[in-house]
Design a protein around this motif. Structure first.
Motif, short mmCIF file in Angstrom:
data_model
loop_
_atom_site.label_atom_id
_atom_site.label_comp_id
_atom_site.label_asym_id
_atom_site.label_seq_id
_atom_site.Cartn_x
_atom_site.Cartn_y
_atom_site.Cartn_z
N UNK A 1 0.83 -1.20 0.00
CA UNK A 1 0.00 0.00 0.00
C UNK A 1 0.87 1.26 0.00
N UNK A 2 0.66 2.18 -0.95
CA UNK A 2 1.44 3.41 -0.98
C UNK A 2 0.91 4.49 -0.03
N UNK A 3 -0.27 4.23 0.54
CA UNK A 3 -0.92 5.20 1.43
C UNK A 3 -1.64 4.46 2.54
N UNK A 4 -1.92 5.14 3.62
CA UNK A 4 -2.85 4.61 4.61
C UNK A 4 -4.23 5.06 4.18
N UNK A 5 -5.11 4.07 4.01
CA UNK A 5 -6.46 4.38 3.55
C UNK A 5 -7.11 3.17 2.94
N UNK A 6 -8.09 3.40 2.08
CA UNK A 6 -8.85 2.33 1.46
C UNK A 6 -8.45 2.13 0.01
N UNK B 1 0.86 11.14 3.22
CA UNK B 1 2.20 10.59 3.04
C UNK B 1 2.12 9.44 2.04
N UNK B 2 2.80 9.62 0.89
CA UNK B 2 2.88 8.61 -0.15
C UNK B 2 4.20 7.88 0.01
N UNK B 3 4.16 6.55 0.10
CA UNK B 3 5.38 5.76 0.27
C UNK B 3 5.57 4.82 -0.91
N UNK B 4 6.78 4.32 -1.05
CA UNK B 4 7.09 3.39 -2.13
C UNK B 4 6.38 2.06 -1.90
N UNK B 5 5.60 1.59 -2.89
CA UNK B 5 4.92 0.31 -2.76
C UNK B 5 5.77 -0.86 -3.27
N UNK B 6 6.92 -0.54 -3.86
CA UNK B 6 7.85 -1.55 -4.38
C UNK B 6 9.27 -1.06 -4.14
N UNK C 1 8.20 16.77 -2.08
CA UNK C 1 8.87 15.52 -2.43
C UNK C 1 10.00 15.20 -1.46
N UNK C 2 10.17 13.91 -1.19
CA UNK C 2 11.25 13.45 -0.32
C UNK C 2 12.28 12.66 -1.12
N UNK C 3 12.05 12.54 -2.45
CA UNK C 3 12.95 11.83 -3.35
C UNK C 3 13.08 12.66 -4.63
N UNK C 4 14.02 12.27 -5.46
CA UNK C 4 14.15 12.91 -6.77
C UNK C 4 14.38 11.84 -7.83
N UNK C 5 14.21 12.21 -9.08
CA UNK C 5 14.42 11.29 -10.18
C UNK C 5 15.82 10.69 -10.08
N UNK C 6 15.89 9.36 -10.22
CA UNK C 6 17.16 8.65 -10.14
C UNK C 6 17.40 7.96 -8.82
N UNK C 7 16.67 8.35 -7.78
CA UNK C 7 16.85 7.73 -6.46
C UNK C 7 16.40 6.28 -6.45
N UNK C 8 17.10 5.45 -5.69
CA UNK C 8 16.67 4.08 -5.41
C UNK C 8 15.80 4.16 -4.15
N UNK C 9 14.69 3.42 -4.14
CA UNK C 9 13.79 3.44 -2.99
C UNK C 9 13.45 2.02 -2.56
N UNK C 10 13.03 1.90 -1.32
CA UNK C 10 12.59 0.61 -0.79
C UNK C 10 11.15 0.74 -0.30
N UNK C 11 10.47 -0.39 -0.23
CA UNK C 11 9.07 -0.41 0.22
C UNK C 11 8.95 0.32 1.55
N UNK C 12 7.98 1.23 1.62
CA UNK C 12 7.70 1.98 2.84
C UNK C 12 8.43 3.31 2.95
N UNK C 13 9.40 3.56 2.07
CA UNK C 13 10.14 4.82 2.10
C UNK C 13 9.23 5.95 1.63
N UNK C 14 9.23 7.07 2.35
CA UNK C 14 8.40 8.21 1.96
C UNK C 14 8.88 8.80 0.65
N UNK C 15 7.93 8.97 -0.28
CA UNK C 15 8.21 9.57 -1.59
C UNK C 15 7.80 11.03 -1.62
#
Length: 168
Positions: A21-26, A55-60, A102-116
């Motif tokens: 889930x990229x967000x808390x919600x439905x 808060x949008x997080x990485x789903x992958x 934004x908490x990331x920029x183009x080119x960043x590597x992200x992990x599940x749950x990391x804030x985007x």
């Protein structure tokens, strides 16, 4: 995990990727999105989220391949080649970045749950925009990804809102 989807029943042989889930919600059907392009699947298959917090997080796990200039959307790419578009709200491009951090920029590597992206839910709704957030498989034209949504409530970074398969 390797599965093959045959009439929506898994058998071994195809890759399946779990989308957290990229967000808390439905998590709801794309048909509920008040935008024809998303609702009819013209942007690609997927699901949508109705957020309860900003808060949008990485789903992958993957790479940020594009952060939209107005910060209302981001595209991620998984090692398998799967690309996901996460689009916060509808017509929120009109806010020109106001209310989005934004908490990331183009080119960043992200992990599940990391804030985007952090965003101001009340500012978006006060401006008259729906906050429903499509989660779209963006590259089905290149590869025949299939979405298998799991509707219901979810917490950001946890649970699975969708499984995506690529038949072999």
């Amino acid at each position: 995990m390797i599965w093959k989807w045959k009439k929506n029943k898994p058998t071994e042989e195809a890759e399946v990727i779990s989308i957290a889930s990229p967000l808390t919600g439905a998590c709801v059907s794309l048909e509920e999105v008040p935008d024809e392009a998303f609702a009819q699947g013209a942007m690609g298959p997927g699901a949508a989220m109705i957020p309860q917090e900003g808060r949008l997080v990485a789903p992958i796990d993957g790479k940020v391949v594009h952060l939209i200039k107005s910060h209302h959307a981001v595209m991620l790419e998984h090692a398998s080649g799967l690309q996901l578009l996460l689009h916060i709200g509808i017509n929120t491009v009109s806010l020109k970045g106001q209310g989005f951090t934004p908490q990331v920029q183009t080119g960043d590597q992200v992990t599940v749950g990391q804030t985007l992206i952090e965003f101001d839910l009340s500012a978006i709704t006060s401006a008259g925009y729906p906050v429903i957030t499509p989660v779209i498989i963006a590259n089905t034209a290149e590869q025949q990804w299939q979405a298998h949504p799991n509707y219901g409530n979810a917490e950001a970074g946890l649970g699975t809102i969708m499984k995506v398969s690529l038949p072999k």
